[in-house]
Design an enzyme around this catalytic site. Structure first.
Site, PDB file in Angstrom:
ATOM      1  N   GLY A  14       0.773  -1.233   0.000  1.00  0.00           N
ATOM      2  CA  GLY A  14       0.000   0.000   0.000  1.00  0.00           C
ATOM      3  C   GLY A  14       0.806   1.286   0.000  1.00  0.00           C
ATOM      4  O   GLY A  14       0.303   2.340   0.398  1.00  0.00           O
ATOM      5  N   MET A  92      -3.462  -7.048  -7.170  1.00  0.00           N
ATOM      6  CA  MET A  92      -2.830  -8.129  -7.907  1.00  0.00           C
ATOM      7  C   MET A  92      -3.807  -9.174  -8.454  1.00  0.00           C
ATOM      8  O   MET A  92      -3.392 -10.263  -8.837  1.00  0.00           O
ATOM      9  CB  MET A  92      -1.746  -8.799  -7.037  1.00  0.00           C
ATOM     10  CG  MET A  92      -0.594  -7.850  -6.713  1.00  0.00           C
ATOM     11  SD  MET A  92      -0.059  -6.834  -8.109  1.00  0.00           S
ATOM     12  CE  MET A  92       1.638  -7.322  -8.272  1.00  0.00           C
ATOM     13  N   ASN A 109      -4.274   2.537 -13.404  1.00  0.00           N
ATOM     14  CA  ASN A 109      -3.394   1.569 -12.733  1.00  0.00           C
ATOM     15  C   ASN A 109      -1.959   2.084 -12.811  1.00  0.00           C
ATOM     16  O   ASN A 109      -1.595   2.772 -13.768  1.00  0.00           O
ATOM     17  CB  ASN A 109      -3.477   0.220 -13.457  1.00  0.00           C
ATOM     18  CG  ASN A 109      -2.521  -0.810 -12.872  1.00  0.00           C
ATOM     19  OD1 ASN A 109      -2.454  -0.998 -11.657  1.00  0.00           O
ATOM     20  ND2 ASN A 109      -1.750  -1.468 -13.733  1.00  0.00           N
ATOM     21  N   HIS A 111       1.958   0.768 -13.089  1.00  0.00           N
ATOM     22  CA  HIS A 111       2.745  -0.420 -13.443  1.00  0.00           C
ATOM     23  C   HIS A 111       4.229  -0.056 -13.342  1.00  0.00           C
ATOM     24  O   HIS A 111       4.649   0.987 -13.839  1.00  0.00           O
ATOM     25  CB  HIS A 111       2.408  -0.860 -14.870  1.00  0.00           C
ATOM     26  CG  HIS A 111       3.173  -2.067 -15.300  1.00  0.00           C
ATOM     27  ND1 HIS A 111       2.857  -3.332 -14.846  1.00  0.00           N
ATOM     28  CD2 HIS A 111       4.239  -2.211 -16.115  1.00  0.00           C
ATOM     29  CE1 HIS A 111       3.709  -4.198 -15.369  1.00  0.00           C
ATOM     30  NE2 HIS A 111       4.554  -3.547 -16.146  1.00  0.00           N
ATOM     31  N   GLU A 145      -7.181  -5.709 -21.794  1.00  0.00           N
ATOM     32  CA  GLU A 145      -5.867  -6.329 -21.896  1.00  0.00           C
ATOM     33  C   GLU A 145      -4.972  -5.826 -20.757  1.00  0.00           C
ATOM     34  O   GLU A 145      -4.843  -4.606 -20.570  1.00  0.00           O
ATOM     35  CB  GLU A 145      -5.242  -5.957 -23.253  1.00  0.00           C
ATOM     36  CG  GLU A 145      -4.174  -6.928 -23.677  1.00  0.00           C
ATOM     37  CD  GLU A 145      -3.577  -6.535 -25.023  1.00  0.00           C
ATOM     38  OE1 GLU A 145      -2.480  -6.982 -25.326  1.00  0.00           O
ATOM     39  OE2 GLU A 145      -4.214  -5.750 -25.762  1.00  0.00           O
ATOM     40  N   ASP A 147      -2.078  -4.488 -18.482  1.00  0.00           N
ATOM     41  CA  ASP A 147      -0.889  -3.632 -18.675  1.00  0.00           C
ATOM     42  C   ASP A 147      -0.785  -3.081 -20.097  1.00  0.00           C
ATOM     43  O   ASP A 147       0.319  -2.925 -20.636  1.00  0.00           O
ATOM     44  CB  ASP A 147       0.412  -4.400 -18.340  1.00  0.00           C
ATOM     45  CG  ASP A 147       0.448  -4.895 -16.907  1.00  0.00           C
ATOM     46  OD1 ASP A 147      -0.212  -4.271 -16.058  1.00  0.00           O
ATOM     47  OD2 ASP A 147       1.142  -5.890 -16.647  1.00  0.00           O
ATOM     48  N   ALA A 175       9.821   6.905  -7.766  1.00  0.00           N
ATOM     49  CA  ALA A 175       9.213   7.601  -8.908  1.00  0.00           C
ATOM     50  C   ALA A 175       7.702   7.347  -8.941  1.00  0.00           C
ATOM     51  O   ALA A 175       6.921   8.249  -9.257  1.00  0.00           O
ATOM     52  CB  ALA A 175       9.867   7.141 -10.207  1.00  0.00           C
ATOM     53  N   GLU A 176       7.298   6.130  -8.616  1.00  0.00           N
ATOM     54  CA  GLU A 176       5.864   5.803  -8.601  1.00  0.00           C
ATOM     55  C   GLU A 176       5.113   6.732  -7.646  1.00  0.00           C
ATOM     56  O   GLU A 176       4.021   7.209  -7.946  1.00  0.00           O
ATOM     57  CB  GLU A 176       5.643   4.352  -8.157  1.00  0.00           C
ATOM     58  CG  GLU A 176       6.132   3.317  -9.148  1.00  0.00           C
ATOM     59  CD  GLU A 176       5.769   1.901  -8.716  1.00  0.00           C
ATOM     60  OE1 GLU A 176       4.612   1.646  -8.342  1.00  0.00           O
ATOM     61  OE2 GLU A 176       6.663   1.025  -8.757  1.00  0.00           O
TER      62      GLU A 176
HETATM   63  C1  GAR Z   1       4.008  -1.270  -7.112  1.00  0.00           C
HETATM   64  O1  GAR Z   1       5.343  -1.273  -7.506  1.00  0.00           O
HETATM   65  C2  GAR Z   1       3.099  -1.287  -8.330  1.00  0.00           C
HETATM   66  O2  GAR Z   1       3.614  -0.578  -9.425  1.00  0.00           O
HETATM   67  C3  GAR Z   1       3.034  -2.761  -8.626  1.00  0.00           C
HETATM   68  O3  GAR Z   1       2.955  -3.377  -7.375  1.00  0.00           O
HETATM   69  C4  GAR Z   1       3.633  -2.566  -6.408  1.00  0.00           C
HETATM   70  C5  GAR Z   1       2.689  -2.335  -5.251  1.00  0.00           C
HETATM   71  O4  GAR Z   1       3.351  -1.676  -4.211  1.00  0.00           O
HETATM   72  N1  GAR Z   1       1.925  -3.075  -9.460  1.00  0.00           N
HETATM   73  C6  GAR Z   1       1.954  -4.017 -10.391  1.00  0.00           C
HETATM   74  O5  GAR Z   1       2.916  -4.728 -10.603  1.00  0.00           O
HETATM   75  C7  GAR Z   1       0.663  -4.161 -11.182  1.00  0.00           C
HETATM   76  N2  GAR Z   1       0.928  -4.741 -12.457  1.00  0.00           N
HETATM   77  P1  GAR Z   1       2.553  -0.856  -3.128  1.00  0.00           P
HETATM   78  O6  GAR Z   1       1.483  -1.819  -2.586  1.00  0.00           O
HETATM   79  O7  GAR Z   1       3.554  -0.508  -2.082  1.00  0.00           O
HETATM   80  O8  GAR Z   1       1.923   0.329  -3.784  1.00  0.00           O
END
Ligand code: GAR
Length: 236
Positions: A14, A92, A109, A111, A145, A147, A175-176
Site C-alpha cells: 500500500g 494483484m 493503474n 505499473h 488487456e 498492462d 518515482a511511482e
Molecule cells: C508497485 O510497484 C506497483 O507498481 C506494482 O505493485 C507494487 C505495489 O506496491 N503493481 C503491479 O505490478 C501491477 N501490475 P505498493 O502496494 O507498495 O503500492
C-alpha cells in the site's frame, strides 16, 4: 472545485495508496480518497488507510462464488461510497471484462515499468536482464488487456551499473510515489481523459520536464561536451 471521489484497490503493502492519500490530504487536490478496498484482509495498506481516517473494506475472492461475483461486490462498495474514479495500487487480481468496461475511462493503474516494455510481473528483473539503461513506471487507463491501456503519464529513472533488483525497484518505487498523485490529478481535474480508446490532453503541461534523460549520464566536463553552436548549424 468539486473533488472527485476516488476508490483505491490494493492487495498488499500500500505504499502507492499512501502516496495518493497524502496528496489528497491537500484540499486543493482534485480528488479525495473515499474508500480503500483490499482483497486480502492482511494487507498492510488497510492499516495505513485506517490510520489516516480513510474507510476500508476487505472483499476477498474466497467469499464469492465466481470472479464476476467478486468484482460485483467491489463495484457495489464503490457505488455505495459514491466513487467516481478508481485507482489500482498494487491490486494483484485480474479484473473481469464487465468490471473493466463499467469503469472504462474512470479507472487507472500504476505499473512498475515504462510500458509497453515489461508488462506482467518481475519487471525490474526483466529490465536488468534486457540491459536497458532507462527504466521507470507508467500510469495508464485500465482496459481489458492487462498492462496495455492508454498511457496517462510516465516517469523514467536511470539503471545504474551497480543496480540489483532491489536497488532498481526502490528507485522506481520512489518515482511511482511522485507519478501516481500527478496522474490522478490529471484525470480527476479533466486535463487528461480517455476518448475513443486514446488519451486526450486538454490544456498545456504546467511544468517543465527538461529535455531528456540520458543514461549512463554523460560526463559534465567542458572538454567532453559537444559544441552545441556548431551542431545548431545542422538543426532545422
Ligand atoms: C508497485 O510497484 C506497483 O507498481 C506494482 O505493485 C507494487 C505495489 O506496491 N503493481 C503491479 O505490478 C501491477 N501490475 P505498493 O502496494 O507498495 O503500492
Amino acid at each position: 472545485m468539486e473533488r472527485k471521489r476516488t476508490g483505491i484497490l490494493i492487495s498488499g503493502r500500500g505504499s502507492n495508496m499512501a502516496a495518493l492519500i497524502a496528496a489528497a490530504a491537500e484540499p486543493s487536490f482534485p480528488a479525495e480518497i473515499a474508500l480503500v478496498i483490499s482483497n486480502d484482509p492482511e494487507a498492510n495498506g488497510l492499516k495505513m488507510a485506517a490510520q489516516n481516517g480513510i474507510p476500508t473494506r476487505t472483499i476477498a475472492r474466497k467469499d464469492h462464488a465466481s470472479r464476476e461475483e467478486h468484482d460485483a461486490a467491489i463495484d457495489e462498495a464503490l457505488q455505495e461510497c459514491g466513487a467516481e474514479l478508481v485507482c489500482l495500487a498494487g491490486y494483484m487480481r485480474r479484473l473481469t471484462a464487465g468490471f473493466v468496461e463499467k469503469w472504462s475511462g474512470r479507472m487507472i493503474n500504476i505499473h512498475p515499468a515504462l510500458l509497453p516494455a515489461f508488462r506482467g510481473l518481475d519487471t525490474h528483473r526483466a529490465a536488468l536482464a534486457a540491459g536497458v539503461r532507462i527504466h521507470g513506471c507508467t500510469v495508464h487507463f485500465v482496459t481489458a488487456e492487462v498492462d496495455a491501456g492508454p498511457i496517462v503519464a510516465q516517469a523514467a529513472v536511470p539503471v545504474l551499473a551497480e543496480d540489483d533488483e532491489a536497488r532498481l525497484a526502490a528507485r522506481v518505487l520512489k518515482a511511482e510515489h511522485r507519478l501516481y498523485p500527478l496522474a490522478l490529478s490529471l484525470v480527476a481535474s479533466g486535463r487528461v481523459s480517455l476518448r475513443d480508446g486514446k488519451v486526450a490532453h486538454h490544456g498545456r503541461n504546467a511544468g517543465d520536464t527538461g529535455d531528456m534523460l540520458i543514461s549512463p549520464a554523460p560526463p559534465s566536463t567542458e572538454s567532453d561536451t559537444v559544441d552545441l553552436e556548431y551542431l545548431a548549424r545542422f538543426t532545422p
